[in-house]
Scaffold this motif. Structure first.
Motif, PDB file in Angstrom:
ATOM      1  N   GLN B 132      52.738  35.542  23.732  1.00 64.09           N
ATOM      2  CA  GLN B 132      52.490  34.452  25.676  1.00 64.09           C
ATOM      3  C   GLN B 132      51.312  35.354  25.935  1.00 64.09           C
ATOM      4  O   GLN B 132      50.962  35.121  27.236  1.00 64.09           O
ATOM      5  N   THR B 133      51.280  36.806  25.976  1.00 66.33           N
ATOM      6  CA  THR B 133      50.246  37.775  26.764  1.00 66.33           C
ATOM      7  C   THR B 133      48.718  38.005  26.803  1.00 66.33           C
ATOM      8  O   THR B 133      48.175  37.606  26.055  1.00 66.33           O
ATOM      9  N   LYS B 134      48.661  37.223  28.201  1.00 67.99           N
ATOM     10  CA  LYS B 134      47.825  37.271  28.894  1.00 67.99           C
ATOM     11  C   LYS B 134      46.671  37.829  28.970  1.00 67.99           C
ATOM     12  O   LYS B 134      45.768  38.236  29.560  1.00 67.99           O
ATOM     13  N   ASP B 135      47.735  38.726  30.006  1.00 70.30           N
ATOM     14  CA  ASP B 135      47.303  40.018  30.885  1.00 70.30           C
ATOM     15  C   ASP B 135      48.077  41.068  30.965  1.00 70.30           C
ATOM     16  O   ASP B 135      49.073  41.295  29.342  1.00 70.30           O
ATOM     17  N   PHE B 136      46.991  42.217  30.723  1.00 67.66           N
ATOM     18  CA  PHE B 136      46.919  43.256  29.618  1.00 67.66           C
ATOM     19  C   PHE B 136      47.146  44.655  30.604  1.00 67.66           C
ATOM     20  O   PHE B 136      47.357  45.299  29.854  1.00 67.66           O
ATOM     21  N   SER B 137      47.753  44.586  31.888  1.00 66.92           N
ATOM     22  CA  SER B 137      47.637  45.563  32.968  1.00 66.92           C
ATOM     23  C   SER B 137      48.966  46.561  32.512  1.00 66.92           C
ATOM     24  O   SER B 137      48.493  47.646  32.668  1.00 66.92           O
ATOM     25  N   HIS B 138      49.754  46.008  32.009  1.00 65.16           N
ATOM     26  CA  HIS B 138      50.864  47.274  31.152  1.00 65.16           C
ATOM     27  C   HIS B 138      50.215  47.843  30.707  1.00 65.16           C
ATOM     28  O   HIS B 138      51.138  48.771  30.388  1.00 65.16           O
ATOM     29  N   TYR B 139      49.130  47.169  29.744  1.00 61.68           N
ATOM     30  CA  TYR B 139      48.579  48.363  28.244  1.00 61.68           C
ATOM     31  C   TYR B 139      48.341  49.120  28.684  1.00 61.68           C
ATOM     32  O   TYR B 139      47.817  50.275  28.841  1.00 61.68           O
ATOM     33  N   GLU B 140      47.295  48.450  29.961  1.00 61.69           N
ATOM     34  CA  GLU B 140      46.387  49.558  30.060  1.00 61.69           C
ATOM     35  C   GLU B 140      46.584  50.569  31.538  1.00 61.69           C
ATOM     36  O   GLU B 140      46.023  52.117  31.551  1.00 61.69           O
ATOM     37  N   ASN B 141      47.911  50.031  31.393  1.00 64.23           N
ATOM     38  CA  ASN B 141      48.416  50.961  32.970  1.00 64.23           C
ATOM     39  C   ASN B 141      49.041  52.376  31.737  1.00 64.23           C
ATOM     40  O   ASN B 141      48.655  53.795  32.140  1.00 64.23           O
ATOM     41  N   LEU B 142      49.181  51.986  30.801  1.00 62.83           N
ATOM     42  CA  LEU B 142      50.002  53.308  30.092  1.00 62.83           C
ATOM     43  C   LEU B 142      48.240  54.356  29.215  1.00 62.83           C
ATOM     44  O   LEU B 142      48.917  54.780  29.390  1.00 62.83           O
ATOM     45  N   TYR B 143      47.695  53.815  29.228  1.00 67.12           N
ATOM     46  CA  TYR B 143      46.733  54.139  28.735  1.00 67.12           C
ATOM     47  C   TYR B 143      46.129  54.772  29.709  1.00 67.12           C
ATOM     48  O   TYR B 143      45.940  56.712  29.402  1.00 67.12           O
ATOM     49  N   ASN B 144      45.633  54.372  31.005  1.00 69.64           N
ATOM     50  CA  ASN B 144      45.001  55.246  32.210  1.00 69.64           C
ATOM     51  C   ASN B 144      46.768  57.045  32.179  1.00 69.64           C
ATOM     52  O   ASN B 144      46.397  57.383  33.194  1.00 69.64           O
TER      53      ASN B 144
END
Lengths: 342, 342
Positions: B132-144
């Motif tokens: 379902q995931t199309k937005d990846f901001s939660h992952y980008e947050n982790l990375y950042n």
DNA sequence: TTGAAAGCGTTACCAG
DNA sequence: CTGGTAACGCTTTCAA
């Protein structure tokens, strides 16, 4: 090596707001003792700074980490994966985390996992006994030390430890009856090592059905070695080479059943007319084979839910040693209905 | 409610031996500062009392709980279960514990799981993106925020985050070539929804093979709806009803393949002579069906090992954003080798 | 070779 | 309503 930056603490927030740690702690717990304006300021800043309570500090104080350990003989099998899934969901609903560890059916691993779980300080353990396990002292130890412990499927049953099992004897009884109703005259049983209780129980159901239907019990038709595809294949090969071979097989496990089917086909016999067969497996895999396999299906997800509830109850002080039996379902498909049935 | 008895602490041992906490601590770490005789006494008593260091106290101090979080779209599927098993074993070898959480293919669950993992203070996260995931901001947050993060199978690929994937295009290319080499003239492809990247990649490999072998590409022979048994059955039924039906099928998934096999058999066509077929699935299930299914097998256990190593490296400071491609294996069985092959 | 004490982040009790 | 402080169990200086 990158430096892990320290997480925001109560002190950081207190300092920034020129107040005390206690006040911040209380505010974040929404204590009525704190003025609304103060609470607002604190909560806002906490959110902004992305404050998360340090679980280690909390656990050090409270000693309830809300983690439960699951011992599973094998994660990859659908049966267990589905139970885990059920445990997981119930645990999560009750805000528990879950740590899963696979014994790979080994007694030594099982013991080591228990040690690990104790070191991590899990609040309780949900276990399924490995095939290899014959000595249960490691589990008795847990029980004696009052560590919450419950079993599922393959249990150590001293009558004191809560557990969830399926209606093994009943399902085997049902399945055997079904074979008889569909024209089987000589029914074989393929199981696993005799010391495993689900083996005993299912065999018992099988035998009971034979007795109740006035069938002769023939030890030669009962093969109990090990739960596995190859064993199913070998056992069937041997059974069908008997002077009086069976015309039906009850295989108490999915890999056994698939191994048995393969053997029957390799011998150029027809299923179900020459040999009918019933296995224990999930819906999907029963449909993949040909003919579709009549099978006892376990309500695995539900078993997971129930065993997790049992553990949570235990943690909350229920020492009743309850035993929950989850009924299984006989899904009749093509492999068991002989067309030349009288 | 039964009282949980307090666990043995350093202080208990120190008191019992009339020595100090520091001495006990050092002795148990085998420090050279402590006299052998003292060490002996302490170690013996510790063993006797079954002393285990309190992990919360240790973590409070050290902030490295040695726990990693795994996000999986679905625990029950063999593919994922086997990857988890690989992760698990590698983690254990490096004395890490593992927490597994299933997103059930939901974006919201995925976000919640990440929050939970952060609250538990995992040292790193191993994730497979939900369908379902199309937005990846939660992952980008982790990375950042510099939280160690790696992906497997379905990845968020910004070129910076390490990941392990299988060689989707290559495997489909290989499989299609194999069908051609074994006498197929018209090869159909059955896949899933077009927006999923593994669908795109495998379809790409299939098309590339057709081109390289100078086969005409026929849109009618490509069916991409949904990954599932029923879809496989329906698609195959439709394909085989075409005026010019295919004589081979590449099904990019296990349930698709089994559905397709069922359809072929129901139409009284023979596998592989009328229609040859290749699927993607694990060894066991390929053998359960008849004829045994030629299939692309992923080295799932190895994928698990590798992705876990990637995370451990990341935790230890390797920020190279490596991408590992795990080759899959084409296991040729009966379903793809036409006997009337020229 | 050993011991005392500070500190990790939190909660809870006691004072004010 | 708010602040100080002890305590949880451990490691790690610093002192002796």
């Amino acid at each position: 090596m990158t430096q892990k930056k320290r997480e925001v603490s109560l002190k950081d927030i207190a300092d920034e707001l020129g107040t005390s740690i206690s006040t911040v702690s209380r505010a974040l717990k929404n204590s009525t003792e704190i003025s609304e304006s103060m609470k607002d300021k604190i909560k806002t800043l906490a959110r902004e700074r992305n404050y998360r309570p340090n679980p280690f500090a909390v656990n050090l104080l409270k000693n309830s980490p809300r983690i439960i350990g699951i011992i599973v003989p094998d994660i990859v099998t659908h049966f267990f994966a589905s139970i885990i899934s059920g445990i997981n969901d119930t645990a999560r609903t009750n805000s528990y985390s879950v740590i899963i560890s696979s014994s790979n059916e080994s007694y030594d691993n099982e013991k080591r996992i228990i040690e690990d779980f104790l070191s991590i300080r899990v609040e309780g353990i949900i276990a399924c006994v490995s095939q290899q396990t014959k000595d249960f002292s490691h589990y008795e130890n847990l029980y004696n030390n009052n560590i919450p412990l419950v079993f599922y499927d393959r249990v150590f049953d001293n009558g004191l430890i809560p557990c969830v099992v399926s209606d093994n004897a009943d399902s085997a009884y049902m399945a055997t009856n079904h074979l008889i109703e569909n024209g089987a005259k000589r029914i074989a049983f393929i199981g696993g090592a005799n010391h495993i209780d689900i083996v005993k129980e299912r065999k018992h159901g099988y035998l009971q059905s034979l007795r109740d239907n006035n069938f002769k019990i023939e030890p030669k038709l009962v093969v109990c070695n090990h739960l596995g595809y190859n064993e199913g294949y070998a056992a069937t090969h041997k059974l069908l080479s008997l002077r009086q071979p069976p015309d039906a097989i009850l295989a108490m496990n999915d890999s056994l059943a698939f191994g048995a089917m393969k053997a029957i086909k390799d011998l150029r016999l027809s299923i179900p007319d020459d040999v009918s067969i019933i296995g224990y497996t999930d819906e999907q895999h029963s449909l993949y084979v040909e003919p579709a396999l009549t099978a006892v299906t376990h309500q695995t997800y539900k078993m997971g839910n129930e065993v997790c509830k049992l553990l949570l109850n235990y943690i909350n002080g229920d020492r009743s040693g309850k035993k929950i039996i989850i009924p299984s379902i006989l899904s009749v498909r093509d492999s068991s209905v002989k067309k030349n049935n009288i």
